[in-house]
Design a protein around this motif. Structure first.
Motif, PDB file in Angstrom:
ATOM      1  N   VAL A 102       0.836  -1.201   0.000  1.00  0.00           N
ATOM      2  CA  VAL A 102       0.000   0.000   0.000  1.00  0.00           C
ATOM      3  C   VAL A 102       0.874   1.255   0.000  1.00  0.00           C
ATOM      4  CG1 VAL A 102      -1.797   1.301   1.195  1.00  0.00           C
ATOM      5  CG2 VAL A 102      -1.808  -1.208   1.260  1.00  0.00           C
ATOM      6  N   ARG A 103       0.654   2.095  -0.972  1.00  0.00           N
ATOM      7  CA  ARG A 103       1.315   3.399  -1.012  1.00  0.00           C
ATOM      8  C   ARG A 103       0.369   4.429  -0.410  1.00  0.00           C
ATOM      9  NH1 ARG A 103       1.714   7.233  -6.284  1.00  0.00           N
ATOM     10  NH2 ARG A 103       3.051   8.885  -5.449  1.00  0.00           N
ATOM     11  N   LEU A 104       0.829   5.180   0.570  1.00  0.00           N
ATOM     12  CA  LEU A 104      -0.015   6.164   1.245  1.00  0.00           C
ATOM     13  C   LEU A 104       0.264   7.567   0.739  1.00  0.00           C
ATOM     14  CD1 LEU A 104      -2.049   6.847   3.569  1.00  0.00           C
ATOM     15  CD2 LEU A 104      -0.022   7.279   4.988  1.00  0.00           C
ATOM     16  N   LYS A 105      -0.826   8.290   0.489  1.00  0.00           N
ATOM     17  CA  LYS A 105      -0.733   9.714   0.197  1.00  0.00           C
ATOM     18  C   LYS A 105      -1.758  10.431   1.060  1.00  0.00           C
ATOM     19  CE  LYS A 105       0.101  11.653  -3.536  1.00  0.00           C
ATOM     20  NZ  LYS A 105      -0.079  12.296  -4.864  1.00  0.00           N
ATOM     21  N   VAL A 106      -1.419  11.595   1.534  1.00  0.00           N
ATOM     22  CA  VAL A 106      -2.349  12.428   2.286  1.00  0.00           C
ATOM     23  C   VAL A 106      -2.485  13.743   1.542  1.00  0.00           C
ATOM     24  CG1 VAL A 106      -2.835  13.595   4.470  1.00  0.00           C
ATOM     25  CG2 VAL A 106      -1.703  11.361   4.476  1.00  0.00           C
ATOM     26  N   VAL A 107      -3.713  14.103   1.173  1.00  0.00           N
ATOM     27  CA  VAL A 107      -3.944  15.338   0.430  1.00  0.00           C
ATOM     28  C   VAL A 107      -4.908  16.225   1.204  1.00  0.00           C
ATOM     29  CG1 VAL A 107      -3.523  14.195  -1.774  1.00  0.00           C
ATOM     30  CG2 VAL A 107      -5.869  14.446  -0.946  1.00  0.00           C
ATOM     31  N   ILE A 121       2.948  12.439   8.761  1.00  0.00           N
ATOM     32  CA  ILE A 121       2.420  12.277   7.402  1.00  0.00           C
ATOM     33  C   ILE A 121       3.561  12.130   6.410  1.00  0.00           C
ATOM     34  CG2 ILE A 121       1.237  13.491   5.524  1.00  0.00           C
ATOM     35  CD1 ILE A 121      -0.632  14.692   7.691  1.00  0.00           C
ATOM     36  N   ALA A 122       4.541  13.031   6.494  1.00  0.00           N
ATOM     37  CA  ALA A 122       5.674  12.996   5.570  1.00  0.00           C
ATOM     38  C   ALA A 122       6.450  11.689   5.706  1.00  0.00           C
ATOM     39  CB  ALA A 122       6.596  14.196   5.829  1.00  0.00           C
ATOM     40  N   LYS A 123       6.622  11.227   6.933  1.00  0.00           N
ATOM     41  CA  LYS A 123       7.365   9.989   7.189  1.00  0.00           C
ATOM     42  C   LYS A 123       6.626   8.789   6.595  1.00  0.00           C
ATOM     43  CE  LYS A 123       9.497   7.416  11.043  1.00  0.00           C
ATOM     44  NZ  LYS A 123       8.740   6.149  10.988  1.00  0.00           N
ATOM     45  N   ALA A 124       5.314   8.714   6.826  1.00  0.00           N
ATOM     46  CA  ALA A 124       4.526   7.590   6.315  1.00  0.00           C
ATOM     47  C   ALA A 124       4.506   7.583   4.787  1.00  0.00           C
ATOM     48  CB  ALA A 124       3.112   7.661   6.866  1.00  0.00           C
ATOM     49  N   GLU A 125       4.378   8.744   4.180  1.00  0.00           N
ATOM     50  CA  GLU A 125       4.388   8.824   2.716  1.00  0.00           C
ATOM     51  C   GLU A 125       5.744   8.388   2.172  1.00  0.00           C
ATOM     52  OE1 GLU A 125       1.222  12.297   1.500  1.00  0.00           O
ATOM     53  OE2 GLU A 125       3.246  12.924   2.056  1.00  0.00           O
ATOM     54  N   ARG A 126       6.799   8.821   2.833  1.00  0.00           N
ATOM     55  CA  ARG A 126       8.145   8.481   2.376  1.00  0.00           C
ATOM     56  C   ARG A 126       8.412   6.981   2.492  1.00  0.00           C
ATOM     57  NH1 ARG A 126      10.258  11.896   5.321  1.00  0.00           N
ATOM     58  NH2 ARG A 126      10.899  10.616   7.102  1.00  0.00           N
ATOM     59  N   GLU A 127       7.977   6.376   3.585  1.00  0.00           N
ATOM     60  CA  GLU A 127       8.273   4.967   3.830  1.00  0.00           C
ATOM     61  C   GLU A 127       7.427   4.016   2.982  1.00  0.00           C
ATOM     62  OE1 GLU A 127       8.028   4.206   8.005  1.00  0.00           O
ATOM     63  OE2 GLU A 127       9.775   5.451   8.483  1.00  0.00           O
ATOM     64  N   THR A 128       6.340   4.510   2.412  1.00  0.00           N
ATOM     65  CA  THR A 128       5.491   3.653   1.574  1.00  0.00           C
ATOM     66  C   THR A 128       5.557   4.028   0.096  1.00  0.00           C
ATOM     67  OG1 THR A 128       3.531   5.072   1.886  1.00  0.00           O
ATOM     68  CG2 THR A 128       3.873   3.308   3.495  1.00  0.00           C
ATOM     69  N   ALA A 129       6.412   4.954  -0.245  1.00  0.00           N
ATOM     70  CA  ALA A 129       6.428   5.535  -1.590  1.00  0.00           C
ATOM     71  C   ALA A 129       6.707   4.519  -2.696  1.00  0.00           C
ATOM     72  CB  ALA A 129       7.458   6.667  -1.662  1.00  0.00           C
ATOM     73  N   SER A 130       7.418   3.448  -2.394  1.00  0.00           N
ATOM     74  CA  SER A 130       7.788   2.487  -3.436  1.00  0.00           C
ATOM     75  C   SER A 130       6.767   1.365  -3.605  1.00  0.00           C
ATOM     76  CB  SER A 130       9.164   1.887  -3.131  1.00  0.00           C
ATOM     77  OG  SER A 130       9.144   1.192  -1.898  1.00  0.00           O
ATOM     78  N   ASN A 131       5.720   1.346  -2.810  1.00  0.00           N
ATOM     79  CA  ASN A 131       4.699   0.300  -2.916  1.00  0.00           C
ATOM     80  C   ASN A 131       3.815   0.543  -4.130  1.00  0.00           C
ATOM     81  OD1 ASN A 131       5.687  -0.825  -0.530  1.00  0.00           O
ATOM     82  ND2 ASN A 131       4.265   0.334   0.750  1.00  0.00           N
ATOM     83  N   THR A 132       3.406  -0.543  -4.774  1.00  0.00           N
ATOM     84  CA  THR A 132       2.718  -0.399  -6.065  1.00  0.00           C
ATOM     85  C   THR A 132       1.388  -1.147  -6.186  1.00  0.00           C
ATOM     86  OG1 THR A 132       3.984  -2.256  -6.988  1.00  0.00           O
ATOM     87  CG2 THR A 132       4.900  -0.035  -7.286  1.00  0.00           C
ATOM     88  N   LYS A 133       0.983  -1.902  -5.175  1.00  0.00           N
ATOM     89  CA  LYS A 133      -0.247  -2.697  -5.331  1.00  0.00           C
ATOM     90  C   LYS A 133      -1.489  -1.816  -5.316  1.00  0.00           C
ATOM     91  CE  LYS A 133      -2.403  -7.015  -3.928  1.00  0.00           C
ATOM     92  NZ  LYS A 133      -2.301  -8.210  -3.056  1.00  0.00           N
ATOM     93  N   ILE A 134      -1.543  -0.855  -4.410  1.00  0.00           N
ATOM     94  CA  ILE A 134      -2.682   0.056  -4.332  1.00  0.00           C
ATOM     95  C   ILE A 134      -2.222   1.371  -3.718  1.00  0.00           C
ATOM     96  CG2 ILE A 134      -3.407  -0.862  -2.077  1.00  0.00           C
ATOM     97  CD1 ILE A 134      -6.306  -0.253  -2.888  1.00  0.00           C
TER      98      ILE A 134
END
Length: 244
Positions: A102-107, A121-134
């Motif tokens: 799961v790739r997380l984005k917060v908008v 928020i920035a940390k979670a987005e950075r740590e999941t940035a390479s995930n590609t399933k959803i």
């Protein structure tokens, strides 16, 4: 419809982007004589199941309306509880997100959040940035009108030499907060209400709308699958005439 049956649906018939207005947490708690904070906590638990189900069905984008620009008008203790719940979610769920692709984005206008929450928020987005399933997009301090206004401002800042007369829909879409996601195919609202409440107004211009009386904490995997099955049978013409 089971997860297995969903695999029989043509990929072209599956929604590529589902957006959900998660309504009913407070009523769910009130019905059980519980404080609103426990209703929101129950709703947060439901998020994981919905994300997992979407990923298993092959839906690549899911957007959830977590906190609107209007939600600041709620009682201070409830807002504080929501912010605490958001922080807890970001801290606890990153490992699970990484394990499930799961790739997380917060908008939204996150500048109003406390610095510690902005950092999470920035940390979670950075740590999941390479995930590609959803891609899971959490819309927080978000409003559809705000999104369009900020997009116009961003476009004008990037093109100071151009007049607004030259701004096109295609150009503006690149500056929306969800610019890297397809437009919404299926918009679901729980809680028995039948309105879009300033959520992804531009992106959901041609979305199919699915309303259910289920309060968000009671929104089951089966109801989500039912919505997707309903969507797969829709005749989507995007403004063109009906077939003869």
């Amino acid at each position: 419809m089971s997860i297995e049956l969903s695999k029989l649906i043509s990929p072209n018939a599956l929604p590529q982007h589902i957006a959900i207005i998660m309504d009913g947490n407070r009523r769910w708690a009130k019905n059980r004589f519980l404080p609103a904070s426990l209703g929101h906590a129950a709703g947060a638990k439901q998020v994981r199941e919905v994300v997992k189900t979407c990923a298993e069905m092959g839906v690549p984008y899911l957007s959830l309306f977590a906190f609107s620009t209007e939600n600041w008008k709620r009682p201070e203790d409830e807002v504080s509880s929501l912010m605490g719940l958001f922080m807890s979610y970001l801290q606890k769920e990153v490992d699970s997100m990484n394990g499930n692709g799961v790739r997380l984005k917060v908008v939204g206008d996150t500048s109003r959040f406390a610095p510690v929450l902005q950092d999470l928020i920035a940390k979670a987005e950075r740590e999941t940035a390479s995930n590609t399933k959803i891609t899971l997009t959490i819309c927080a301090n978000y409003g559809g009108r705000w999104d369009m206004v900020q997009a116009v401002k961003a476009w004008q800042k990037a093109h100071p030499e151009q007049s607004l007369q030259s701004l096109t829909e295609e150009a503006l879409s690149h500056y929306l907060s969800t610019h890297d996601a397809p437009e919404v195919d299926l918009l679901i609202r729980t809680g028995g209400e039948s309105r879009v409440s300033n959520f992804l107004l531009w992106q959901a211009a041609y979305a199919e709308l699915f309303f259910t009386d289920d309060l968000w904490p009671d929104f089951s995997k089966q109801r989500l699958q039912e919505a997707v099955e309903w969507f797969s049978g829709r005749d989507r013409r995007f403004g063109s005439s009906a077939p003869l």
